[in-house]
Each structure stands twice: as structure tokens, then as C-alpha cells.
Design an enzyme around this catalytic site. Structure first.
Site, PDB file in Angstrom:
ATOM      1  N   CYS A 289       0.840  -1.204   0.000  1.00  0.00           N
ATOM      2  CA  CYS A 289       0.000   0.000   0.000  1.00  0.00           C
ATOM      3  C   CYS A 289       0.875   1.254   0.000  1.00  0.00           C
ATOM      4  O   CYS A 289       1.959   1.273   0.563  1.00  0.00           O
ATOM      5  CB  CYS A 289      -0.899   0.004   1.232  1.00  0.00           C
ATOM      6  SG  CYS A 289      -1.923  -1.474   1.393  1.00  0.00           S
TER       7      CYS A 289
ATOM      8  N   ARG B 217       3.811  -0.355  -6.987  1.00  0.00           N
ATOM      9  CA  ARG B 217       3.705  -1.276  -5.861  1.00  0.00           C
ATOM     10  C   ARG B 217       2.566  -2.267  -6.034  1.00  0.00           C
ATOM     11  O   ARG B 217       2.552  -3.315  -5.402  1.00  0.00           O
ATOM     12  CB  ARG B 217       3.464  -0.489  -4.559  1.00  0.00           C
ATOM     13  CG  ARG B 217       4.655   0.314  -4.081  1.00  0.00           C
ATOM     14  CD  ARG B 217       4.239   1.277  -2.980  1.00  0.00           C
ATOM     15  NE  ARG B 217       5.405   1.859  -2.332  1.00  0.00           N
ATOM     16  CZ  ARG B 217       5.774   1.592  -1.081  1.00  0.00           C
ATOM     17  NH1 ARG B 217       5.090   0.747  -0.362  1.00  0.00           N
ATOM     18  NH2 ARG B 217       6.829   2.164  -0.551  1.00  0.00           N
TER      19      ARG B 217
ATOM     20  N   TRP C 205      -3.769  -2.290  -1.433  1.00  0.00           N
ATOM     21  CA  TRP C 205      -3.713  -3.666  -1.942  1.00  0.00           C
ATOM     22  C   TRP C 205      -4.496  -4.514  -0.949  1.00  0.00           C
ATOM     23  O   TRP C 205      -4.141  -4.616   0.218  1.00  0.00           O
ATOM     24  CB  TRP C 205      -2.265  -4.141  -2.035  1.00  0.00           C
ATOM     25  CG  TRP C 205      -2.075  -5.458  -2.697  1.00  0.00           C
ATOM     26  CD1 TRP C 205      -2.127  -5.747  -4.018  1.00  0.00           C
ATOM     27  CD2 TRP C 205      -1.753  -6.691  -2.035  1.00  0.00           C
ATOM     28  NE1 TRP C 205      -1.867  -7.077  -4.234  1.00  0.00           N
ATOM     29  CE2 TRP C 205      -1.638  -7.680  -3.035  1.00  0.00           C
ATOM     30  CE3 TRP C 205      -1.558  -7.064  -0.703  1.00  0.00           C
ATOM     31  CZ2 TRP C 205      -1.329  -9.005  -2.761  1.00  0.00           C
ATOM     32  CZ3 TRP C 205      -1.268  -8.388  -0.411  1.00  0.00           C
ATOM     33  CH2 TRP C 205      -1.155  -9.339  -1.432  1.00  0.00           C
TER      34      TRP C 205
ATOM     35  N   ASN D 259      -0.830   1.116   6.141  1.00  0.00           N
ATOM     36  CA  ASN D 259      -0.105   0.086   5.406  1.00  0.00           C
ATOM     37  C   ASN D 259       0.288  -0.999   6.395  1.00  0.00           C
ATOM     38  O   ASN D 259       0.815  -0.701   7.463  1.00  0.00           O
ATOM     39  CB  ASN D 259       1.145   0.677   4.749  1.00  0.00           C
ATOM     40  CG  ASN D 259       1.889  -0.339   3.907  1.00  0.00           C
ATOM     41  OD1 ASN D 259       1.385  -1.421   3.629  1.00  0.00           O
ATOM     42  ND2 ASN D 259       3.089   0.013   3.497  1.00  0.00           N
ATOM     43  N   GLY D 260       0.030  -2.252   6.055  1.00  0.00           N
ATOM     44  CA  GLY D 260       0.374  -3.359   6.937  1.00  0.00           C
ATOM     45  C   GLY D 260      -0.844  -4.169   7.323  1.00  0.00           C
ATOM     46  O   GLY D 260      -1.891  -4.114   6.678  1.00  0.00           O
TER      47      GLY D 260
ATOM     48  N   GLU E 204      13.053 -19.435 -11.307  1.00  0.00           N
ATOM     49  CA  GLU E 204      12.789 -18.013 -11.558  1.00  0.00           C
ATOM     50  C   GLU E 204      12.016 -17.831 -12.860  1.00  0.00           C
ATOM     51  O   GLU E 204      11.093 -17.012 -12.941  1.00  0.00           O
ATOM     52  CB  GLU E 204      14.114 -17.245 -11.596  1.00  0.00           C
ATOM     53  CG  GLU E 204      14.050 -15.857 -12.192  1.00  0.00           C
ATOM     54  CD  GLU E 204      13.150 -14.889 -11.458  1.00  0.00           C
ATOM     55  OE1 GLU E 204      12.911 -13.794 -11.988  1.00  0.00           O
ATOM     56  OE2 GLU E 204      12.669 -15.216 -10.345  1.00  0.00           O
TER      57      GLU E 204
ATOM     58  N   LYS F 125       8.371 -16.037 -13.217  1.00  0.00           N
ATOM     59  CA  LYS F 125       8.073 -14.932 -14.113  1.00  0.00           C
ATOM     60  C   LYS F 125       6.823 -15.225 -14.940  1.00  0.00           C
ATOM     61  O   LYS F 125       5.964 -14.371 -15.123  1.00  0.00           O
ATOM     62  CB  LYS F 125       9.246 -14.674 -15.066  1.00  0.00           C
ATOM     63  CG  LYS F 125      10.382 -13.907 -14.485  1.00  0.00           C
ATOM     64  CD  LYS F 125      10.004 -12.465 -14.227  1.00  0.00           C
ATOM     65  CE  LYS F 125      10.809 -11.932 -13.066  1.00  0.00           C
ATOM     66  NZ  LYS F 125      10.447 -12.467 -11.767  1.00  0.00           N
TER      67      LYS F 125
ATOM     68  N   GLU G 247       3.648 -15.138 -12.827  1.00  0.00           N
ATOM     69  CA  GLU G 247       3.315 -13.794 -12.350  1.00  0.00           C
ATOM     70  C   GLU G 247       2.558 -12.974 -13.382  1.00  0.00           C
ATOM     71  O   GLU G 247       1.569 -12.312 -13.055  1.00  0.00           O
ATOM     72  CB  GLU G 247       4.601 -13.043 -11.982  1.00  0.00           C
ATOM     73  CG  GLU G 247       5.224 -13.445 -10.662  1.00  0.00           C
ATOM     74  CD  GLU G 247       6.482 -12.658 -10.385  1.00  0.00           C
ATOM     75  OE1 GLU G 247       6.632 -12.168  -9.260  1.00  0.00           O
ATOM     76  OE2 GLU G 247       7.324 -12.515 -11.296  1.00  0.00           O
TER      77      GLU G 247
ATOM     78  N   HIS H 213      11.650 -38.514 -11.303  1.00  0.00           N
ATOM     79  CA  HIS H 213      11.137 -38.784  -9.956  1.00  0.00           C
ATOM     80  C   HIS H 213       9.756 -38.167  -9.743  1.00  0.00           C
ATOM     81  O   HIS H 213       9.412 -37.792  -8.626  1.00  0.00           O
ATOM     82  CB  HIS H 213      12.119 -38.262  -8.908  1.00  0.00           C
ATOM     83  CG  HIS H 213      13.437 -38.955  -8.940  1.00  0.00           C
ATOM     84  ND1 HIS H 213      13.625 -40.229  -8.459  1.00  0.00           N
ATOM     85  CD2 HIS H 213      14.636 -38.559  -9.453  1.00  0.00           C
ATOM     86  CE1 HIS H 213      14.884 -40.592  -8.640  1.00  0.00           C
ATOM     87  NE2 HIS H 213      15.516 -39.588  -9.246  1.00  0.00           N
TER      88      HIS H 213
ATOM     89  N   LYS I  90       4.381  -4.875  -5.565  1.00  0.00           N
ATOM     90  CA  LYS I  90       5.821  -4.773  -5.789  1.00  0.00           C
ATOM     91  C   LYS I  90       6.601  -4.930  -4.495  1.00  0.00           C
ATOM     92  O   LYS I  90       7.587  -5.640  -4.433  1.00  0.00           O
ATOM     93  CB  LYS I  90       6.140  -3.423  -6.434  1.00  0.00           C
ATOM     94  CG  LYS I  90       7.616  -3.243  -6.789  1.00  0.00           C
ATOM     95  CD  LYS I  90       8.047  -4.204  -7.869  1.00  0.00           C
ATOM     96  CE  LYS I  90       9.485  -4.025  -8.257  1.00  0.00           C
ATOM     97  NZ  LYS I  90       9.934  -5.059  -9.204  1.00  0.00           N
TER      98      LYS I  90
END
Length: 609
Positions: free
Chosen positions: A2, A27, A74, A98-99, A481, A485, A488, A504, A604
Site C-alpha cells: 500500500c 507497488r 492492496w 499500510n500493513g 525463476e 516470471k 506472475e 522422480h 511490488k
């Protein structure tokens, strides 16, 4: 996460606040709002969606007032609706938060019992009613804020304005960052210095438990006991200019193409190219690693995968035992830290809540803490014993690209420095590795010319519902990674595996509808990786081989598609091979029409658990 902006000024603040909030759009958020004082009363304008929606509301119902607070939210507790959007308010106070308030249910029940009426589903609204409760007992705004924040459990930053108190803002911080800006005729509050850069470059950062009282340019900070506290005023390097796309379609694509430049900036900080020697300004880092009995590496998301690649380098070049774990696990599993241990934490924003908590725990247990961060004024940077900056510049796209490769650059330089300090690399070996590292920007420039081919391949692969990534050695974390990506920004399910683990279990997923991206530079484990690739092709899998010319020739026919990467030293392979992985995810997402820069449900800077 936020975004918070507060202004105690001499002009109408609502337009200024909205413009400042735009700097925090990167963000990630799903609603926004502003509150100001109008003739001593609190007035609000809120809207779900992007700031463009809030602009429409403000155009229809302008909001005057010289004292104001604004927020991009957010969603955590409650859907992204107007009712749940910040600022939350009572008749006497408006707050942005925020939090996460962990004990909000208990506090809410207690306040309802006292007659307070709640309108939202959020944890944040309890803050407004709790402060109001203390105001109703006759406390001043500052003391009400102090008492209220002592009752809150969790991580939070708050900005508040009070009915009947023109020019007054009160801020509070515990866990989540809050910056205080000093102007000539105005005072400011913000999530970070970047939000405040258009107004001032003189910034202080609150410490946990602090409360700040802003009355125009008059600013006073108090600690958790209500005692005056002196917090350093820093001259911040945050740019006052809004970051633009520079002609690119998305910030993510711009940031992919910026990688040669920012990697070069980062290399310049850590390497003397004339002498081909490490010139580590952070000498305490070398001393800590030279004597360390073990190195613990921790981070979240993309930064964690950078740390996993770093683990290979520290073990190989410095013969230093390394344990790597995601910060959200490390902070809770009661790890056993050795004497004379070092702990390395990686974060683009420097505000990642789990990473910051893990750093504090390691520090409390006697570890020398090192931080690889892109924001030198961040909480993690301020609390670590040693700061190792990256020089990626502002990264706006939610999916990290240039920050990741700059983190790898720092880790590679640090591993080489540690290897030399611990006696496992001689001068010739150091020079050979640094020569290779200095070639990374050129190698990436060479590869970026192939983007049109990646675009065409991405459009075809975007039809897939599932994608697998395979790699060995340092390419195993890079495979994870790459999968991250793709997930996301395209919302295609993807997983990254160690190539040797295919048989396996994951091999059961292989059919003609599942593309398998194989990261296989022609290195010491190339033949092993190609054997695993052959197992995939034998079961009808569509292999996309990413390798150099020698690797593609040696692998033979059978791959559905190939992406040729310049032949490079094994040290820099993760930096170079990261680029095709990023571009492929970008162009697959583009073909699917998703919001590349602000993918759904993501933020973000993750400043909550």
C-alpha cells in the site's frame, strides 16, 4: 504494498497527493482514496480500481483543503470496494494504513461494545475508531495516537488527520516503513522517499514505535515512550521525475532492455577494471565472510532465487558452507546459527517484511548481517551491519527483471571477494572471473537483438496451460525463476525443476501439450541435461532448448524450438540466460493480453507477511 502520502501545506493538497500516489502505482493496488480537512471537517473521496477512477471522482466532486492524506490499497481484509478503500474515518479522525493489524478482531469487538459503528470489512478501520476512543477520553491527537498504536499488534504504518486541527498530521510506524519529509513551508509523510521526491529531498525515517507530529514545516518525532527523538535527516537520492516507459510498451520491457546498463553501473561499484581486482567499498563484508563459519542466505520470491544461485558461487569459489531458505520459513523455524556466522539478506525494495524480520532474528543471534538492496534508504539497509547496494534504479514492473540480474552481479562479485579473502582464489583466478563478469553487459546486448524471434515463439507458446522449466546447477534456480516470471504475468501455470528430478515424478506430466523449457549452456553438466531433455522428447514433450551454438549443435534434432544464447563463461551464464527467460514470459503474457506491469493480486513491495 500500500502507498501512503500526507501533506500539511499551503495549497490544495488533493491533486498533489494523487500525483504523488501515481509514483507508487508500481507497488500494485486495487483501490485508492484521499481525505482532506475542509472548514475543519474531514471530507473523503474514494474509489475501487486505478487512480484514473479516483481522478474521475475528484473531477465530479472536487476536494479542497490544505491538509490531506491519500492511499493506494492492496486488499488483504475485505474486497477492493469503495467502502473498504482508505482513508477510513470517524467524525474526529481519518487514517490511512499500510500493513496488517493482527489483533483487529478483538479490538473491533471491544470498540463495538463501546458504541462504535464500523462500515468496512478491513482491519485498518479499527485504527480510526481506536484513536477516536482515546480522543473521546480527552487525549491530544499525539497522545491518542501513541496510546492507540501501543494497543495494535502486527506490522503497520499510519498517517492521520484530525477534524478541527488544521495543518496537523500524525504518523506512526511499527514494522512497515514511513518517511517524514521536511519542506520550507510544508511537511510531508510518505511510504518512502520516492513518493516525496517531488516535494523535498530532506527525509527522516521513523523507527519502530515512533510517532511524528507534522504541523506544516514544524515536525516533531517521539519514541514509543513519548519522549522527543532525534532521527537523522538524510538527503535522499530519489528522483523527483516520474519514471516513464521511454518509448517501450511496458515498464517490464524497458527494464529488461536496461539490464546491460544497470549491470554495468553495479559492476563499476565493485570492480576496478584497470587492475582487474575487486574494489569492494564495503570492506566489512569481506572481513565477515573471510572468517565466517557458515553463510545463511535468505530472501523472498525472485530475490531468493538470486540467493540460491549465489549459494553455488560461494560454495565453489570461497568454499564457504551456505544454507539458503525463504525468509518466511527462516524466521519461524527457530534456525540454529553458528558462532562467527554471517547472514545475507536480499531485497529489491529493502522493505520486505519477512526478510526484515529474518534479518532481525539473525542479528539477535549474533550473526553478522549483510544486505543486498536496491534502496539504500530502506529499513533492511538501515538495520543490516553491512549494506551491499545494487544500482538497478527504480524498478516499476512488479515482476522483477533488472533488480534480479543486479543482485546476481553483486553476489558474484562478493563470492569472488570471499574466495580471495579465504585463500581459495589466487590473483590469476580472480582476474579470470572478473574478466568474465565484465563481459556480461555486452553478452546481454548481443542477445537482445533476438527479441523478434522470442516474440513469435511467445505468441505460439501462450496457448499452453502448463509449462515446465528444467536446469542443472545454477540453472536450476534460474528454471524456478523462469517459472515464477511466467506465472506472475501470464497466469499460465509453470514449475521449475532440477533436470535430474524429472524421472522422480514430474515426467508424468509430459505430453504434446506441455512445453518444456530446458536451460542448458554447454557446460560441465550439459550432457546430463541433454539426457533429461531426450527423456522429455521421447514422451512427446515440446522442448524449447535455450543454449549456445555448441550446445544446440551437440543436442541434435528433436527440439520443438531453440533459442541461441551467446557462448559465455559459466560464471555469467545465469545473468545472460535470465534475459531469454524474462523475454519469453513477457511475450507470452503480451499474447494473452494480461496487465504485464501490474499483474492481478500482486504487489511490488510486500510489507506484510
Amino acid at each position: 504494498m500500500c502507498g501512503i502520502v500526507g501533506i500539511s501545506g499551503t495549497r490544495d493538497t488533493a491533486p498533489l497527493i494523487v500525483d504523488a500516489l501515481r509514483r507508487l502505482e508500481y507497488r500494485g493496488y486495487d483501490s485508492a482514496g484521499v481525505a482532506t480537512l475542509v472548514d475543519g471537517r474531514i471530507e473523503r473521496r474514494r474509489s475501487p480500481g486505478k487512480l484514473s477512477q479516483l481522478d474521475k471522482v475528484l473531477h465530479e466532486r472536487p476536494l479542497p483543503g490544505h491538509t490531506g492524506i491519500g492511499h493506494t490499497r492492496w486488499a488483504t481484509h475485505g474486497a477492493p470496494t469503495e467502502t473498504n478503500a482508505h482513508p477510513h474515518a470517524s467524525a474526529r479522525v481519518a487514517i490511512v494504513h499500510n500493513g496488517i493489524i493482527e489483533n483487529f478482531r478483538e479490538l473491533r469487538a471491544e470498540l463495538i461494545g463501546k458504541g462504535h459503528k464500523f462500515e468496512s470489512e478491513t482491519d485498518s478501520e479499527v485504527c480510526a475508531h481506536l484513536v477516536t476512543d482515546y480522543l473521546n477520553r480527552g487525549l491530544s491527537p499525539k497522545d491518542a495516537a501513541l496510546e492507540a498504536t501501543r494497543q495494535l499488534t502486527g506490522a503497520f504504518s499510519l498517517a492521520m488527520l484530525f477534524a478541527g486541527h488544521e495543518h496537523l498530521l500524525v504518523g506512526a510506524r511499527k514494522g512497515a516503513p514511513l518517511a517524514v519529509g521536511f519542506g520550507d513551508n510544508e511537511g510531508y509523510l510518505g511510504s518512502d522517499a520516492f513518493a516525496l521526491a517531488p516535494f523535498t529531498n530532506r527525509v527522516s525515517y521513523l523507527e519502530d514505535g515512533d510517532v511524528v507530529v507534522v504541523d506544516g514545516p514544524d515536525i516533531a518525532i517521539y519514541d514509543s515512550e513519548g519522549r522527543p527523538a532525534n532521527r537523522e535527516v538524510r538527503i535522499t537520492s530519489a528522483s523527483a521525475g516520474l519514471v516513464d516507459k521511454g518509448g517501450y510498451r511496458h515498464f517490464m520491457l524497458k527494464e529488461i532492455h536496461e539490464q546491460p546498463e544497470v549491470i554495468g553501473h553495479t559492476l563499476a561499484h565493485y570492480i576496478d577494471p584497470a587492475k582487474l581486482a575487486i574494489k569492494l567499498p564495503e570492506s566489512d563484508a569481506v572481513r565477515a565472510l573471510a572468517s565466517a563459519t557458515r553463510l545463511t542466505i535468505s530472501a523472498c520470491g525472485t530475490a531468493f532465487y538470486a540467493g540460491l544461485i549465489g549459494k553455488y558461487w560461494f560454495e565453489r569459489f570461497a568454499r564457504l558452507a551456505v544454507e539458503a531458505d525463504v525468509a518466511s520459513e527462516l524466521r519461524y523455524r527457530d534456525p540454529v546459527y553458528p558462532e562467527k556466522g554471517a547472514a545475507l539478506f536480499i531485497s529489491q525494495s529493502g522493505e520486505t517484511a519477512d526478510t526484515l524480520a529474518a534479518l532481525r532474528d539473525a542479528k539477535a543471534q549474533g550473526q553478522t548481517t549483510l544486505a543486498v538492496v536496491n534502496v539504500p534508504e530502506s529499513s533492511i539497509a538501515r538495520e543490516a551491519d553491512v549494506v551491499l547496494p545494487t544500482f538497478a534504479g527504480p524498478e516499476i514492473g512488479v515482476a522483477s527483471t533488472k533488480a534480479f540480474t543486479c543482485q546476481l552481479t553483486v553476489l558474484a562479485a562478493l563470492a569472488i571477494a570471499a574466495g580471495k579473502a579465504r585463500g581459495h582464489l589466487d590473483a590469476a583466478q580472480e582476474q579470470g572471473l572478473l574478466t568474465a563478469l565484465l563481459e556480461a553487459p555486452r553478452q546481454i546486448v548481443d542477445f537482445l537483438r533476438q527479441e523478434p524471434k522470442i516474440e513469435a515463439l511467445g505468441a505460439e507458446m501462450a496457448k499452453a496451460r502448463d509449462v515446465l522449466y528444467l536446469g542443472r546447477g545454477v540453472n536450476f534456480p534460474l528454471a524456478m525463476e523462469g517459472a515464477l516470471k511466467l506465472k506472475e504475468i501470464s497466469y499460465i501455470h509453470a514449475e521449475g525443476y532440477a533436470a535430474g528430478e524429472m524421472k522422480h515424478g514430474p515426467i508424468a506430466l509430459i505430453d504434446e501439450n506441455v512445453p518444456v523449457i530446458v536451460l542448458a549452456p554447454h557446460d560441465a553438466v550439459f550432457e546430463k541435461t541433454v539426457s533429461n531433455m531426450q527423456e522429455v522428447m521421447a514422451r512427446g514433450g515440446k522442448v524449447v532448448l535455450i543454449s549456445d551454438a555448441r550446445g544446440i549443435d551437440a543436442a541434435g534434432d528433436g527440439a520443438w524450438a531453440t533459442i541461441q544464447v551467446p557462448e559465455c563463461h559459466p560464471l555469467i551464464a545465469p545473468l545472460v540466460y535470465a534475459v531469454p527467460v524474462q523475454l519469453l514470459a513477457y511475450h507470452m503474457a503480451l499474447a494473452k493480453g494480461t496487465d504485464v506491469d501490474q499483474p492481478r493480486n500482486l504487489a511490488k513491495s510486500v510489507t506484510v507477511e
